[in-house]
Enzyme design. Sequence first.
Site: not given
Ligand SMILES: O=P(O)(O)OC[C@H]1O[C@H](OP(=O)(O)OP(=O)(O)O)[C@H](O)[C@@H]1O
Ligand SMILES: NC(=O)CC[C@H](N)C(=O)O
Ligand SMILES: [Mg+2]
Length: 493
Positions: A2, A28, A101, A257, A303, A365-366
């Site tokens: 969020c 979000g 948030n 991330y 990321s 990856d991050d």
């Molecule tokens: O192991 P997982 O459950 O797949 O989660 C980790 C992955 O998810 C996120 O990427 P995302 O696509 O959300 O965003 P980004 O484009 O900012 O990297 C993060 O950067 C990893 O790549």
């Molecule tokens: N990720 C968040 O900050 C979510 C805020 C709140 N817990 C919701 O689910 O709306």
């Molecule tokens: Mg990613």
Amino acid sequence: MCGIVGIVGRSDVNLQLYDALTLLQHRGQDAAGIVTCDRDRLNQQKATGLVRDVFRARHMERLKGNFGIGHVRYPTAGGSGPALAQPFYVNSPYGIAMAHNGNLTNKDQVMEEIYQQDLRHISTDSDSEVLLNVFAHELLEQRKLQPKAEDIFTAMRAVHKRVRGGYACVALIVGYGIVAFRDPNGIRPLVYGKRETEQGTEYMVASESVALNVAGYTLVRDVAPGEAIYIERDGTVHAEQCAEKPSLNPCIFEHVYFARPDSIMDGVSVHKSRLRQGEHLAEKILRERPDHDIDVVIPIPDSARVSGQTVAHRLGVKFREGMVKNRYIGRTFIMPGQKQRKKSVRQKLNAIELEFRGKNVLLVDDSIVRGTTCKQIIQMAREAGAAKVYFASAAPAVKYPNVYGIDMPSAEELVAHDRTTEEVCSEIGADWLIYQDLEDLVECSAEGNDKIERFDCSVFDGNYVTGDVDEAYLENLHAQRNDVAKSKKTSQG
Ligand SMILES: O=P(O)(O)OC[C@H]1O[C@H](OP(=O)(O)OP(=O)(O)O)[C@H](O)[C@@H]1O
Ligand SMILES: NC(=O)CC[C@H](N)C(=O)O
Ligand SMILES: [Mg+2]
């Protein structure tokens, strides 16, 4: 995660709020909302969808007023339907709207209390609605026809005594102004800034400094843990510490991330922290494999782009953007269901064969959370002809659920839960897997900042700073919010 924003301006703030929300969209993607106040009139628009889809010209025209708040939602409590879009509103006292948030860890208990003692009804299963009602109740208890800063701060002190968890919030009090506050552990981020205009000073609070930056606001400082800042509609600012034992324990996963790299959080440049993550990771690679045969480092966009660069530089091997990202697909990790997440990875990322064929590639990856992304990427790398596929994570293994505003409610869904590094490596299909060490990750974010007591690293070490999260709590959370339970909730939502 969020994203939240609040502005007290000198003219209509609707467009500024809209722009700020687009800059926080990465926090979000499920729903968005804006509430503004025009003298004593409240205007609101909220719905599910991305910022660009939720607000049409006709909504913007209606959102008049020189102060307002906004929210982009990533659901971590309750379902993901339109009823849970924020800001939430209560009409008594004064008319209060709130954007939140984070996650409360004692939501169920407080919800019961609100009903039994405060005679208030919560109409959704959102913890944010609970928090708003606690604040409203405590403000009502002050029994003032016209609330002053000290009434708001007294109410705030009572709020911190009743609720637990992670919460960075901004509330709008109709006719009066906005109140920004952060939980006593400062788990979730919140910054505040100002800009000078010909009509006078304008103020903005936001989850990330990037929102201030782009709009020409100067970062004044972070809202301190437990602190409340009340900005009256005429621009008068009041700030007070409202928690008994505040201590700064920000969530380290923001640096891994969630946050944009161009944000500064609690004095830490996220970009710098990610550059360091790459350096430390490379050092570990060199320690474990001094004679490595890596030909090329390929980051997983978006990321890992920053840390991938320093990994390559330190290793002295080529850095190549070998995976192309479809810019029209959002972040996959914050999507609500595993089916959608899985499908989106393939639509989002595609390999450039030239960079893979016949090479030993190190994918960076991050983080690895459920393993959804890396499993598919490794498969893609093989199909593109890579000789060896090594994988490095700039964060340590994610082994424990998150309870403070990241939707990782269930240890069983985490690929590294109850698995050794070798087991995860074989599960994701890599030829070798290396994780960052936790001490190194902390060092990357702590360097140059002695205000930070310690980071909330609960997803890596299982230590929950609020002290109220035990086995029973986590079991209950798992039962309520695992993927299957959640998909049922969403369909009801
Ligand atoms: O192991 P997982 O459950 O797949 O989660 C980790 C992955 O998810 C996120 O990427 P995302 O696509 O959300 O965003 P980004 O484009 O900012 O990297 C993060 O950067 C990893 O790549
Ligand atoms: N990720 C968040 O900050 C979510 C805020 C709140 N817990 C919701 O689910 O709306
Ligand atoms: Mg990613």
